[in-house]
Design a protein around this motif. Structure first.
Motif, PDB file in Angstrom:
ATOM      1  N   ASP A  81      41.330  82.893 -59.155  1.00 64.33           N
ATOM      2  CA  ASP A  81      41.305  82.287 -57.834  1.00 64.33           C
ATOM      3  C   ASP A  81      40.353  81.110 -57.746  1.00 64.33           C
ATOM      4  OD1 ASP A  81      41.813  85.238 -55.768  1.00 64.33           O
ATOM      5  OD2 ASP A  81      43.231  83.880 -56.729  1.00 64.33           O
ATOM      6  N   GLY A  82      39.556  80.867 -58.769  1.00 65.50           N
ATOM      7  CA  GLY A  82      38.634  79.751 -58.744  1.00 65.50           C
ATOM      8  C   GLY A  82      37.200  80.226 -58.721  1.00 65.50           C
ATOM      9  N   PRO A  83      36.303  79.318 -58.448  1.00 68.16           N
ATOM     10  CA  PRO A  83      34.882  79.670 -58.490  1.00 68.16           C
ATOM     11  C   PRO A  83      34.492  80.607 -57.363  1.00 68.16           C
ATOM     12  CG  PRO A  83      35.174  77.443 -57.682  1.00 68.16           C
ATOM     13  CD  PRO A  83      36.528  77.931 -58.110  1.00 68.16           C
ATOM     14  N   ASP A  84      33.400  81.296 -57.578  1.00 69.28           N
ATOM     15  CA  ASP A  84      32.845  82.213 -56.589  1.00 69.28           C
ATOM     16  C   ASP A  84      32.414  81.419 -55.361  1.00 69.28           C
ATOM     17  OD1 ASP A  84      31.793  84.521 -55.442  1.00 69.28           O
ATOM     18  OD2 ASP A  84      29.869  84.288 -56.467  1.00 69.28           O
ATOM     19  N   THR A  85      32.675  81.949 -54.179  1.00 65.72           N
ATOM     20  CA  THR A  85      32.346  81.227 -52.953  1.00 65.72           C
ATOM     21  C   THR A  85      30.842  80.994 -52.834  1.00 65.72           C
ATOM     22  OG1 THR A  85      32.342  83.304 -51.729  1.00 65.72           O
ATOM     23  CG2 THR A  85      34.358  82.007 -51.653  1.00 65.72           C
ATOM     24  N   GLY A  86      30.042  81.887 -53.378  1.00 66.44           N
ATOM     25  CA  GLY A  86      28.589  81.690 -53.373  1.00 66.44           C
ATOM     26  C   GLY A  86      28.209  80.461 -54.189  1.00 66.44           C
ATOM     27  N   ASP A  87      28.863  80.269 -55.318  1.00 65.62           N
ATOM     28  CA  ASP A  87      28.609  79.094 -56.147  1.00 65.62           C
ATOM     29  C   ASP A  87      29.010  77.821 -55.417  1.00 65.62           C
ATOM     30  OD1 ASP A  87      27.700  80.703 -58.198  1.00 65.62           O
ATOM     31  OD2 ASP A  87      29.613  80.664 -59.299  1.00 65.62           O
ATOM     32  N   LYS A  92      27.542  72.878 -52.573  1.00 66.69           N
ATOM     33  CA  LYS A  92      27.656  72.034 -51.379  1.00 66.69           C
ATOM     34  C   LYS A  92      26.272  71.722 -50.825  1.00 66.69           C
ATOM     35  CE  LYS A  92      32.242  73.319 -49.692  1.00 66.69           C
ATOM     36  NZ  LYS A  92      32.996  73.989 -48.610  1.00 66.69           N
ATOM     37  N   GLN A  93      25.398  72.727 -50.779  1.00 70.56           N
ATOM     38  CA  GLN A  93      24.032  72.533 -50.293  1.00 70.56           C
ATOM     39  C   GLN A  93      23.295  71.540 -51.188  1.00 70.56           C
ATOM     40  OE1 GLN A  93      22.564  73.600 -47.528  1.00 70.56           O
ATOM     41  NE2 GLN A  93      20.662  72.598 -48.075  1.00 70.56           N
ATOM     42  N   GLU A  94      23.475  71.677 -52.499  1.00 74.16           N
ATOM     43  CA  GLU A  94      22.816  70.769 -53.438  1.00 74.16           C
ATOM     44  C   GLU A  94      23.305  69.335 -53.239  1.00 74.16           C
ATOM     45  OE1 GLU A  94      22.074  70.247 -58.248  1.00 74.16           O
ATOM     46  OE2 GLU A  94      23.201  71.971 -57.521  1.00 74.16           O
TER      47      GLU A  94
END
Length: 130
Positions: A81-87, A92-94
């Motif tokens: 499904d793709g990358p982990d939403t936490g990642d 995005k924050q970075e």
């Protein structure tokens, strides 16, 4: 059904040797296909693909309440499904922080250029003197 049983169930069927494999008679075309299939199976097994698929399929088999979409279940459990939403949130924050830092450095750079310009002689005077 455990992983070993599942693997036996999914193993390619072997045909009975029909005598075409002797030295005088060339191998029939289906033997070449079986050989390629076996070679590909060994490749998948060596890469760990078969174990991973087996675990996911056994998990689906043992699921007490079968999901409405088996393909989604497999994708979810394979991590397709793709990358982990936490990642994603962290990245995005970075990006936001780095954009702010870039704006800050751009402003600082413009301020320093303005300060330097105060101490440099105007371009017209330097060309007139030469």
């Amino acid at each position: 059904m455990d992983s070993a049983d599942w693997r036996k169930h999914m193993a390619p069927r072997r045909s009975i040797d029909s005598g075409f494999g002797d030295e005088l008679t060339p191998s029939p075309p289906w033997k070449a296909a079986d050989s390629k299939r076996e070679e590909f199976r060994k490749y998948l097994e060596k890469a760990g693909v078969l174990d991973c698929l087996t675990k996911v399929l056994v998990g689906l088999y043992e699921e007490p309440e079968k999901p409405s979409d088996a393909l989604d279940f497999i994708k979810e459990h394979l991590g397709a499904d793709g990358p982990d939403t936490g990642d994603v949130e962290s990245l995005k924050q970075e990006v936001t922080e780095l954009r702010q830092k870039c704006e800050q450095l751009t402003e600082e750079n413009n301020d320093l250029k303005a300060r330097i310009a105060q101490f440099e002689p105007p371009a017209e005077e330097s060309t007139a003197e030469n």
